[in-house]
Design a protein around this motif. Structure first.
Motif, PDB file in Angstrom:
ATOM      1  N   GLU A 187       0.823  -1.208   0.000  1.00  0.00           N
ATOM      2  CA  GLU A 187       0.000   0.000   0.000  1.00  0.00           C
ATOM      3  C   GLU A 187       0.858   1.259   0.000  1.00  0.00           C
ATOM      4  O   GLU A 187       0.556   2.224  -0.713  1.00  0.00           O
ATOM      5  CB  GLU A 187      -0.943  -0.005   1.211  1.00  0.00           C
ATOM      6  CG  GLU A 187      -1.986  -1.114   1.186  1.00  0.00           C
ATOM      7  CD  GLU A 187      -2.796  -1.121  -0.099  1.00  0.00           C
ATOM      8  OE1 GLU A 187      -3.270  -0.042  -0.508  1.00  0.00           O
ATOM      9  OE2 GLU A 187      -2.937  -2.203  -0.708  1.00  0.00           O
ATOM     10  N   LEU A 188       1.937   1.270   0.794  1.00  0.00           N
ATOM     11  CA  LEU A 188       2.761   2.475   0.830  1.00  0.00           C
ATOM     12  C   LEU A 188       3.501   2.674  -0.485  1.00  0.00           C
ATOM     13  O   LEU A 188       3.713   3.814  -0.926  1.00  0.00           O
ATOM     14  CB  LEU A 188       3.715   2.464   2.026  1.00  0.00           C
ATOM     15  CG  LEU A 188       4.915   1.521   2.080  1.00  0.00           C
ATOM     16  CD1 LEU A 188       6.120   2.059   1.338  1.00  0.00           C
ATOM     17  CD2 LEU A 188       5.300   1.277   3.552  1.00  0.00           C
ATOM     18  N   LEU A 189       3.889   1.581  -1.151  1.00  0.00           N
ATOM     19  CA  LEU A 189       4.544   1.710  -2.451  1.00  0.00           C
ATOM     20  C   LEU A 189       3.610   2.344  -3.475  1.00  0.00           C
ATOM     21  O   LEU A 189       4.026   3.202  -4.264  1.00  0.00           O
ATOM     22  CB  LEU A 189       5.013   0.340  -2.953  1.00  0.00           C
ATOM     23  CG  LEU A 189       6.293  -0.209  -2.321  1.00  0.00           C
ATOM     24  CD1 LEU A 189       6.566  -1.628  -2.816  1.00  0.00           C
ATOM     25  CD2 LEU A 189       7.481   0.686  -2.646  1.00  0.00           C
ATOM     26  N   ILE A 190       2.351   1.927  -3.472  1.00  0.00           N
ATOM     27  CA  ILE A 190       1.365   2.510  -4.391  1.00  0.00           C
ATOM     28  C   ILE A 190       1.284   4.021  -4.171  1.00  0.00           C
ATOM     29  O   ILE A 190       1.276   4.810  -5.132  1.00  0.00           O
ATOM     30  CB  ILE A 190      -0.017   1.853  -4.189  1.00  0.00           C
ATOM     31  CG1 ILE A 190       0.011   0.402  -4.693  1.00  0.00           C
ATOM     32  CG2 ILE A 190      -1.110   2.640  -4.916  1.00  0.00           C
ATOM     33  CD1 ILE A 190      -1.212  -0.406  -4.297  1.00  0.00           C
ATOM     34  N   GLU A 191       1.239   4.435  -2.905  1.00  0.00           N
ATOM     35  CA  GLU A 191       1.104   5.856  -2.593  1.00  0.00           C
ATOM     36  C   GLU A 191       2.355   6.644  -2.966  1.00  0.00           C
ATOM     37  O   GLU A 191       2.265   7.754  -3.509  1.00  0.00           O
ATOM     38  CB  GLU A 191       0.795   6.041  -1.107  1.00  0.00           C
ATOM     39  CG  GLU A 191      -0.517   5.403  -0.648  1.00  0.00           C
ATOM     40  CD  GLU A 191      -1.745   6.130  -1.183  1.00  0.00           C
ATOM     41  OE1 GLU A 191      -1.595   7.113  -1.951  1.00  0.00           O
ATOM     42  OE2 GLU A 191      -2.859   5.709  -0.840  1.00  0.00           O
ATOM     43  N   VAL A 192       3.524   6.102  -2.667  1.00  0.00           N
ATOM     44  CA  VAL A 192       4.769   6.839  -2.945  1.00  0.00           C
ATOM     45  C   VAL A 192       5.029   6.899  -4.446  1.00  0.00           C
ATOM     46  O   VAL A 192       5.415   7.954  -4.977  1.00  0.00           O
ATOM     47  CB  VAL A 192       5.955   6.216  -2.181  1.00  0.00           C
ATOM     48  CG1 VAL A 192       7.258   6.908  -2.556  1.00  0.00           C
ATOM     49  CG2 VAL A 192       5.729   6.317  -0.673  1.00  0.00           C
ATOM     50  N   VAL A 193       4.818   5.804  -5.145  1.00  0.00           N
ATOM     51  CA  VAL A 193       5.006   5.806  -6.603  1.00  0.00           C
ATOM     52  C   VAL A 193       4.085   6.839  -7.246  1.00  0.00           C
ATOM     53  O   VAL A 193       4.463   7.516  -8.213  1.00  0.00           O
ATOM     54  CB  VAL A 193       4.755   4.397  -7.192  1.00  0.00           C
ATOM     55  CG1 VAL A 193       4.638   4.446  -8.710  1.00  0.00           C
ATOM     56  CG2 VAL A 193       5.886   3.450  -6.795  1.00  0.00           C
ATOM     57  N   GLY A 194       2.882   7.006  -6.701  1.00  0.00           N
ATOM     58  CA  GLY A 194       1.944   7.983  -7.236  1.00  0.00           C
ATOM     59  C   GLY A 194       2.370   9.418  -7.029  1.00  0.00           C
ATOM     60  O   GLY A 194       1.784  10.331  -7.631  1.00  0.00           O
ATOM     61  N   PHE A 197      12.970   9.146  -2.764  1.00  0.00           N
ATOM     62  CA  PHE A 197      11.878   8.206  -3.022  1.00  0.00           C
ATOM     63  C   PHE A 197      12.363   6.999  -3.826  1.00  0.00           C
ATOM     64  O   PHE A 197      11.872   5.885  -3.633  1.00  0.00           O
ATOM     65  CB  PHE A 197      10.738   8.885  -3.789  1.00  0.00           C
ATOM     66  CG  PHE A 197       9.829   9.745  -2.941  1.00  0.00           C
ATOM     67  CD1 PHE A 197       9.849   9.680  -1.553  1.00  0.00           C
ATOM     68  CD2 PHE A 197       8.938  10.624  -3.547  1.00  0.00           C
ATOM     69  CE1 PHE A 197       9.003  10.473  -0.786  1.00  0.00           C
ATOM     70  CE2 PHE A 197       8.091  11.419  -2.792  1.00  0.00           C
ATOM     71  CZ  PHE A 197       8.123  11.346  -1.411  1.00  0.00           C
ATOM     72  N   HIS A 198      13.310   7.200  -4.740  1.00  0.00           N
ATOM     73  CA  HIS A 198      13.825   6.080  -5.539  1.00  0.00           C
ATOM     74  C   HIS A 198      14.481   5.040  -4.632  1.00  0.00           C
ATOM     75  O   HIS A 198      14.272   3.831  -4.799  1.00  0.00           O
ATOM     76  CB  HIS A 198      14.816   6.577  -6.595  1.00  0.00           C
ATOM     77  CG  HIS A 198      14.158   7.215  -7.771  1.00  0.00           C
ATOM     78  ND1 HIS A 198      13.556   6.482  -8.774  1.00  0.00           N
ATOM     79  CD2 HIS A 198      13.996   8.512  -8.106  1.00  0.00           C
ATOM     80  CE1 HIS A 198      13.055   7.311  -9.679  1.00  0.00           C
ATOM     81  NE2 HIS A 198      13.310   8.558  -9.301  1.00  0.00           N
ATOM     82  N   GLU A 204      -4.588  14.911   2.279  1.00  0.00           N
ATOM     83  CA  GLU A 204      -4.356  13.565   1.760  1.00  0.00           C
ATOM     84  C   GLU A 204      -2.875  13.221   1.780  1.00  0.00           C
ATOM     85  O   GLU A 204      -2.477  12.137   2.222  1.00  0.00           O
ATOM     86  CB  GLU A 204      -4.906  13.462   0.339  1.00  0.00           C
ATOM     87  CG  GLU A 204      -4.763  12.072  -0.275  1.00  0.00           C
ATOM     88  CD  GLU A 204      -5.250  12.017  -1.713  1.00  0.00           C
ATOM     89  OE1 GLU A 204      -5.078  10.957  -2.323  1.00  0.00           O
ATOM     90  OE2 GLU A 204      -5.774  13.023  -2.212  1.00  0.00           O
ATOM     91  N   ASN A 205      -2.040  14.149   1.318  1.00  0.00           N
ATOM     92  CA  ASN A 205      -0.602  13.890   1.283  1.00  0.00           C
ATOM     93  C   ASN A 205      -0.025  13.737   2.684  1.00  0.00           C
ATOM     94  O   ASN A 205       0.802  12.857   2.936  1.00  0.00           O
ATOM     95  CB  ASN A 205       0.114  15.012   0.533  1.00  0.00           C
ATOM     96  CG  ASN A 205      -0.116  14.949  -0.963  1.00  0.00           C
ATOM     97  OD1 ASN A 205      -0.009  13.875  -1.562  1.00  0.00           O
ATOM     98  ND2 ASN A 205      -0.442  16.065  -1.580  1.00  0.00           N
ATOM     99  N   PHE A 206      -0.471  14.590   3.603  1.00  0.00           N
ATOM    100  CA  PHE A 206      -0.005  14.466   4.981  1.00  0.00           C
ATOM    101  C   PHE A 206      -0.378  13.110   5.559  1.00  0.00           C
ATOM    102  O   PHE A 206       0.452  12.420   6.163  1.00  0.00           O
ATOM    103  CB  PHE A 206      -0.584  15.583   5.855  1.00  0.00           C
ATOM    104  CG  PHE A 206      -0.446  15.299   7.324  1.00  0.00           C
ATOM    105  CD1 PHE A 206       0.778  15.422   7.953  1.00  0.00           C
ATOM    106  CD2 PHE A 206      -1.541  14.867   8.075  1.00  0.00           C
ATOM    107  CE1 PHE A 206       0.918  15.129   9.311  1.00  0.00           C
ATOM    108  CE2 PHE A 206      -1.417  14.575   9.422  1.00  0.00           C
ATOM    109  CZ  PHE A 206      -0.183  14.714  10.046  1.00  0.00           C
ATOM    110  N   LEU A 207      -1.641  12.699   5.391  1.00  0.00           N
ATOM    111  CA  LEU A 207      -2.103  11.447   5.987  1.00  0.00           C
ATOM    112  C   LEU A 207      -1.392  10.240   5.392  1.00  0.00           C
ATOM    113  O   LEU A 207      -1.096   9.273   6.097  1.00  0.00           O
ATOM    114  CB  LEU A 207      -3.616  11.308   5.825  1.00  0.00           C
ATOM    115  CG  LEU A 207      -4.459  12.161   6.777  1.00  0.00           C
ATOM    116  CD1 LEU A 207      -5.937  12.057   6.437  1.00  0.00           C
ATOM    117  CD2 LEU A 207      -4.222  11.752   8.229  1.00  0.00           C
ATOM    118  N   VAL A 208      -1.107  10.271   4.105  1.00  0.00           N
ATOM    119  CA  VAL A 208      -0.375   9.169   3.479  1.00  0.00           C
ATOM    120  C   VAL A 208       0.950   8.940   4.191  1.00  0.00           C
ATOM    121  O   VAL A 208       1.285   7.821   4.610  1.00  0.00           O
ATOM    122  CB  VAL A 208      -0.147   9.435   1.979  1.00  0.00           C
ATOM    123  CG1 VAL A 208       0.983   8.543   1.430  1.00  0.00           C
ATOM    124  CG2 VAL A 208      -1.424   9.181   1.195  1.00  0.00           C
TER     125      VAL A 208
END
Length: 297
Positions: free
Chosen positions: A90-97, A111-112, A153-157
């Motif tokens: 789940e965190l990968l999906i959010e960071v890649v986005g 991030f890479h 949204e970005n903060f909560l992620v």
């Protein structure tokens, strides 16, 4: 996901990014060569440090008996690594986005490193589960209350990512140092802690900046709603450790009744608080939480 305003970047944040990126390069290892997976792990021994088991601190710890505790430790271990698999995905999906997207120009290089390392973590946790448990336990995601503003949204992620990593790291550090556990379990936890120490240092800096940006754009009422949501996420994450499927696989007759009893048992609260002490302290110190009172859900 809407477009976010620029981050209020500080010299400290730039220094941290440079230092952590350098460490990621210097400490890089090949996970596919790092682990010497034995054919099997011994069943009649602990697979998790006793005080990390969900029955610890309750009458059930003594009542279940040593044999059942050993079985339970195996399946609690598989559940813990399964939660890591799902959490990392789940965190990968959010960071890649968000990589190389407006508002995240500065941390995108790190991030890479983050994405590469987390992908490798997901692989070795899944490998452990498949090899020694022949399964990965399922998981359900906690839904947001409503559509958030981009800054919220970005903060909560990243606040959720940080909490998840700090909760996991509490377990990693304890098991990496526990000489009663087998080498494979200690090594998986040691390696993960080594990488997560960088991710946590980065996450604290980024979450602080995202919180500052969010505070400048939303109302006091919205901030209170964000705090309430994040507190529910904390409780949700802790409660995910109490898995009735684990208790069933350990041979316990009424697994759902045991889960309900454990979640309600006040003897568990000191161990839960110990596991979340560091992220809770950070949320309080940074003003994200106004108090340490968590909801009962």
């Amino acid at each position: 996901m809407g477009v976010a305003a620029p981050l209020p970047v500080t010299d400290r944040f730039l220094e941290v990014l440079e230092r952590l990126s350098s460490r990621s390069i210097e400490e890089y290892y090949n996970p596919y060569q790092q682990f010497d997976w034995p054919e099997k792990l011994e069943e009649g021994q602990l697979w998790m440090t006793p005080e990390l088991l969900t029955v610890y601190g309750t009458p059930f710890y003594e009542e279940l008996g040593e044999e059942t505790i050993h079985r339970l430790s195996k399946w609690e271990s598989i559940n813990f690594y399964s939660l890591n698999v799902h959490g990392i995905r789940e965190l990968l999906i959010e960071v890649v986005g968000r990589i190389h997207m407006p508002g995240f120009e500065v941390p995108s290089d790190f991030f890479h490193h983050f994405i590469g390392e987390e992908n490798e973590h997901m692989w070795f946790f899944a490998e452990f589960c498949r090899r020694y448990g022949d399964k990965i336990y399922g998981s359900t995601a906690m839904r947001a209350d409503s559509a958030w503003e981009p800054e919220v949204e970005n903060f909560l992620v990243f606040a959720r990512i940080l909490f998840f990593e700090e909760l996991v790291d509490h377990y990693n550090m304890r098991m990496a140092q526990d000489e009663s556990l087998c080498h494979t379990i200690r090594e998986v936890n040691r390696i993960h802690h080594q990488d997560e120490s960088r991710h946590i240092a980065f996450g604290r800096e980024l979450v602080s900046l995202l919180f500052k940006r969010m505070k400048d754009t939303v109302s006091a009422q919205r901030l209170a709603e964000v705090e309430a949501y994040l507190k529910r996420y904390v409780v949700y994450s802790v409660n995910s450790l109490y898995n009735p499927h684990v208790y069933r696989d350990a041979g316990i007759a009424d697994p759902l009744a045991l889960r309900n009893a454990l979640v309600a048992d006040e003897g568990r609260r000191p161990y839960e608080r110990k596991a979340i002490r560091k992220p809770l302290g950070f949320f309080l110190k940074s003003g994200i939480f106004t108090d340490d009172v968590l909801p009962v859900v």
